[in-house]
Structures are given as C-alpha cells and as structure tokens.
Design a protein around this motif. Structure first.
Motif, PDB file in Angstrom:
ATOM      1  N   ASP A 106     -27.188  32.327 -18.370  1.00  0.00           N
ATOM      2  CA  ASP A 106     -28.100  32.449 -19.511  1.00  0.00           C
ATOM      3  C   ASP A 106     -27.328  32.789 -20.779  1.00  0.00           C
ATOM      4  OD1 ASP A 106     -30.274  31.899 -17.913  1.00  0.00           O
ATOM      5  OD2 ASP A 106     -30.854  34.007 -17.673  1.00  0.00           O
ATOM      6  N   TYR A 107     -26.381  33.719 -20.677  1.00  0.00           N
ATOM      7  CA  TYR A 107     -25.592  34.141 -21.834  1.00  0.00           C
ATOM      8  C   TYR A 107     -24.772  32.980 -22.394  1.00  0.00           C
ATOM      9  CZ  TYR A 107     -22.287  36.831 -24.643  1.00  0.00           C
ATOM     10  OH  TYR A 107     -21.517  37.319 -25.669  1.00  0.00           O
ATOM     11  N   GLN A 167     -18.778  39.947  -8.965  1.00  0.00           N
ATOM     12  CA  GLN A 167     -18.582  40.154 -10.403  1.00  0.00           C
ATOM     13  C   GLN A 167     -17.128  40.480 -10.747  1.00  0.00           C
ATOM     14  OE1 GLN A 167     -22.586  42.529 -10.749  1.00  0.00           O
ATOM     15  NE2 GLN A 167     -21.843  42.065 -12.794  1.00  0.00           N
ATOM     16  N   VAL A 168     -16.216  40.202  -9.828  1.00  0.00           N
ATOM     17  CA  VAL A 168     -14.798  40.440 -10.071  1.00  0.00           C
ATOM     18  C   VAL A 168     -14.073  39.102 -10.110  1.00  0.00           C
ATOM     19  CG1 VAL A 168     -12.693  41.534  -9.222  1.00  0.00           C
ATOM     20  CG2 VAL A 168     -14.893  42.686  -8.951  1.00  0.00           C
ATOM     21  N   VAL A 169     -13.363  38.857 -11.201  1.00  0.00           N
ATOM     22  CA  VAL A 169     -12.592  37.632 -11.380  1.00  0.00           C
ATOM     23  C   VAL A 169     -11.122  38.014 -11.453  1.00  0.00           C
ATOM     24  CG1 VAL A 169     -12.137  35.687 -12.930  1.00  0.00           C
ATOM     25  CG2 VAL A 169     -14.474  36.508 -12.630  1.00  0.00           C
ATOM     26  N   HIS A 170     -10.278  37.298 -10.712  1.00  0.00           N
ATOM     27  CA  HIS A 170      -8.831  37.476 -10.801  1.00  0.00           C
ATOM     28  C   HIS A 170      -8.260  36.246 -11.495  1.00  0.00           C
ATOM     29  CE1 HIS A 170      -9.294  40.682  -7.883  1.00  0.00           C
ATOM     30  NE2 HIS A 170      -8.038  41.031  -8.124  1.00  0.00           N
ATOM     31  N   ILE A 171      -7.568  36.465 -12.589  1.00  0.00           N
ATOM     32  CA  ILE A 171      -6.920  35.367 -13.304  1.00  0.00           C
ATOM     33  C   ILE A 171      -5.579  35.096 -12.631  1.00  0.00           C
ATOM     34  CG2 ILE A 171      -6.024  34.570 -15.523  1.00  0.00           C
ATOM     35  CD1 ILE A 171      -9.082  34.960 -15.464  1.00  0.00           C
ATOM     36  N   GLU A 197     -19.592  41.770 -16.749  1.00  0.00           N
ATOM     37  CA  GLU A 197     -20.648  42.697 -17.138  1.00  0.00           C
ATOM     38  C   GLU A 197     -22.008  42.272 -16.627  1.00  0.00           C
ATOM     39  OE1 GLU A 197     -20.067  42.267 -21.318  1.00  0.00           O
ATOM     40  OE2 GLU A 197     -18.597  43.887 -21.406  1.00  0.00           O
ATOM     41  N   MET A 198     -22.088  41.089 -16.017  1.00  0.00           N
ATOM     42  CA  MET A 198     -23.378  40.548 -15.600  1.00  0.00           C
ATOM     43  C   MET A 198     -23.201  39.677 -14.370  1.00  0.00           C
ATOM     44  SD  MET A 198     -23.686  37.921 -18.853  1.00  0.00           S
ATOM     45  CE  MET A 198     -23.199  39.085 -20.086  1.00  0.00           C
ATOM     46  N   GLY A 199     -24.304  39.416 -13.697  1.00  0.00           N
ATOM     47  CA  GLY A 199     -24.294  38.536 -12.536  1.00  0.00           C
ATOM     48  C   GLY A 199     -24.236  37.073 -12.956  1.00  0.00           C
ATOM     49  N   ARG A 200     -24.167  36.194 -11.979  1.00  0.00           N
ATOM     50  CA  ARG A 200     -24.006  34.760 -12.243  1.00  0.00           C
ATOM     51  C   ARG A 200     -25.168  34.194 -13.046  1.00  0.00           C
ATOM     52  NH1 ARG A 200     -20.926  31.906  -8.706  1.00  0.00           N
ATOM     53  NH2 ARG A 200     -19.820  33.862  -8.718  1.00  0.00           N
ATOM     54  N   CYS A 244     -25.611  29.922 -22.081  1.00  0.00           N
ATOM     55  CA  CYS A 244     -26.579  28.841 -22.358  1.00  0.00           C
ATOM     56  C   CYS A 244     -26.268  27.585 -21.535  1.00  0.00           C
ATOM     57  CB  CYS A 244     -26.626  28.514 -23.853  1.00  0.00           C
ATOM     58  SG  CYS A 244     -27.225  29.886 -24.841  1.00  0.00           S
ATOM     59  N   VAL A 245     -26.052  27.803 -20.240  1.00  0.00           N
ATOM     60  CA  VAL A 245     -25.795  26.703 -19.311  1.00  0.00           C
ATOM     61  C   VAL A 245     -26.632  26.920 -18.057  1.00  0.00           C
ATOM     62  CG1 VAL A 245     -23.460  26.285 -20.160  1.00  0.00           C
ATOM     63  CG2 VAL A 245     -23.798  27.843 -18.244  1.00  0.00           C
ATOM     64  N   ASP A 246     -26.728  25.894 -17.251  1.00  0.00           N
ATOM     65  CA  ASP A 246     -27.436  25.968 -15.986  1.00  0.00           C
ATOM     66  C   ASP A 246     -26.592  26.755 -14.979  1.00  0.00           C
ATOM     67  OD1 ASP A 246     -29.706  24.928 -14.324  1.00  0.00           O
ATOM     68  OD2 ASP A 246     -28.000  24.118 -13.184  1.00  0.00           O
ATOM     69  N   ARG A 247     -27.238  27.569 -14.163  1.00  0.00           N
ATOM     70  CA  ARG A 247     -26.517  28.402 -13.201  1.00  0.00           C
ATOM     71  C   ARG A 247     -25.692  27.556 -12.237  1.00  0.00           C
ATOM     72  NH1 ARG A 247     -26.525  30.842  -8.291  1.00  0.00           N
ATOM     73  NH2 ARG A 247     -26.183  33.087  -8.194  1.00  0.00           N
ATOM     74  N   SER A 248     -26.241  26.448 -11.774  1.00  0.00           N
ATOM     75  CA  SER A 248     -25.502  25.589 -10.837  1.00  0.00           C
ATOM     76  C   SER A 248     -24.276  24.966 -11.518  1.00  0.00           C
ATOM     77  CB  SER A 248     -26.414  24.511 -10.241  1.00  0.00           C
ATOM     78  OG  SER A 248     -26.927  23.677 -11.262  1.00  0.00           O
ATOM     79  N   ALA A 249     -24.399  24.616 -12.794  1.00  0.00           N
ATOM     80  CA  ALA A 249     -23.246  24.067 -13.519  1.00  0.00           C
ATOM     81  C   ALA A 249     -22.153  25.118 -13.661  1.00  0.00           C
ATOM     82  CB  ALA A 249     -23.674  23.563 -14.893  1.00  0.00           C
ATOM     83  N   LEU A 250     -22.551  26.363 -13.917  1.00  0.00           N
ATOM     84  CA  LEU A 250     -21.581  27.446 -14.022  1.00  0.00           C
ATOM     85  C   LEU A 250     -20.875  27.653 -12.687  1.00  0.00           C
ATOM     86  CD1 LEU A 250     -20.251  29.834 -15.498  1.00  0.00           C
ATOM     87  CD2 LEU A 250     -22.231  31.223 -14.828  1.00  0.00           C
ATOM     88  N   SER A 251     -21.625  27.694 -11.602  1.00  0.00           N
ATOM     89  CA  SER A 251     -21.031  27.876 -10.277  1.00  0.00           C
ATOM     90  C   SER A 251     -20.089  26.725  -9.937  1.00  0.00           C
ATOM     91  CB  SER A 251     -22.117  27.991  -9.208  1.00  0.00           C
ATOM     92  OG  SER A 251     -22.858  29.173  -9.407  1.00  0.00           O
TER      93      SER A 251
END
Length: 135
Positions: free
Chosen positions: A96-97, A123-127, A88-91, A99-106
């Motif tokens: 932010d949602y 914004q598309v994830v395949h499990i 529903e949102m970008g990286r 509550c982590v750093d963007r680089s850590a999420l990536s």
C-alpha cells in the motif's frame, strides 16, 4: 482571522475537538507563557517529520519501476552492519505504501532474492549485494 481548512476529518466515535490558535506561539511576546518555546519546538519538529515523510513518499512514487520503489524505500531505513534491515510494516502495508499490488511486490522481492540481491524473512531483509542500495 479564521480560515476554512481544506482538510476534513470524520470521527468514528464521539469526539471532543480542541482548536488551538498558534499565532501567540509564533509571535514574539515579552511576557509569554514559559511553555511557549517547548510547544513551538514540538510543533516544528512534527511539521518537519511530516515534510520528510512526504518528501520520501514523493521520491518513491516518482520511480517508474517497482524495483526502484523498493530500493528507495529500503534506502530510507537504517541498515545494520551485517546488512540487515528491519521493515517498519508488513508486506500488505508495504505494498500500500509503495502504491503497488501485494502480489506484484512479493513477485519482485522473489526475483530479487533469486538474483542474489537480498533475502527476506518476514519483516527482516538482508542485503546481499551492497551495490544495490548505493546506486
């Protein structure tokens, strides 16, 4: 009876404020407005959405590892039969949602991709590992 609200909102532009007294909506009245039930239902629906959002946010923030935060967030999104999840949102917004750093999420998403748990493109994830979201 009027109470001061603990919520403060600052307007960036000139704004007109509409104060609504909800007591007539919540009190039983024989000769009430015909739209009273619709307004009450809409109000309760929005309150319910807010409660669900806050509950999901608390579940996410209670996780001590970033991978678990990602997992709980993804569990709350609809999954297509092919394992595709549309975020529903970008990286940056997602970081932010969560509550982590963007680089850590990536970095964590990259690890999960290398481990064969998921793949992502925008914004598309395949499990790939169906067990990941079920545990």
């Amino acid at each position: 009876m009027s109470e001061d609200s603990p919520i403060q909102i600052d307007a960036l532009t000139e704004t007109e404020v509409l104060y609504l007294d909800f007591d007539p909506l919540l009190l039983q009245q024989e000769n009430g407005c015909p739209y009273r039930m619709r307004v009450t239902a809409n109000l309760l629906r929005e309150m319910g959405k807010g409660a669900l959002f806050l509950n999901q946010k608390m579940r996410i923030l209670a996780q001590n590892r970033l991978r678990n935060r990602i997992k709980v967030y993804l569990q709350g999104l609809p999954i297509a039969s092919n394992g595709e999840i549309r975020l529903e949102m970008g990286r940056g917004e997602m970081a932010d949602y969560l509550c982590v750093d963007r680089s850590a999420l990536s970095r964590e998403l990259g690890r999960m991709q290398k481990e064969g748990i998921l793949t992502y493109q925008g914004q598309v994830v395949h499990i790939l590992d169906s067990e990941f979201l079920s545990a």
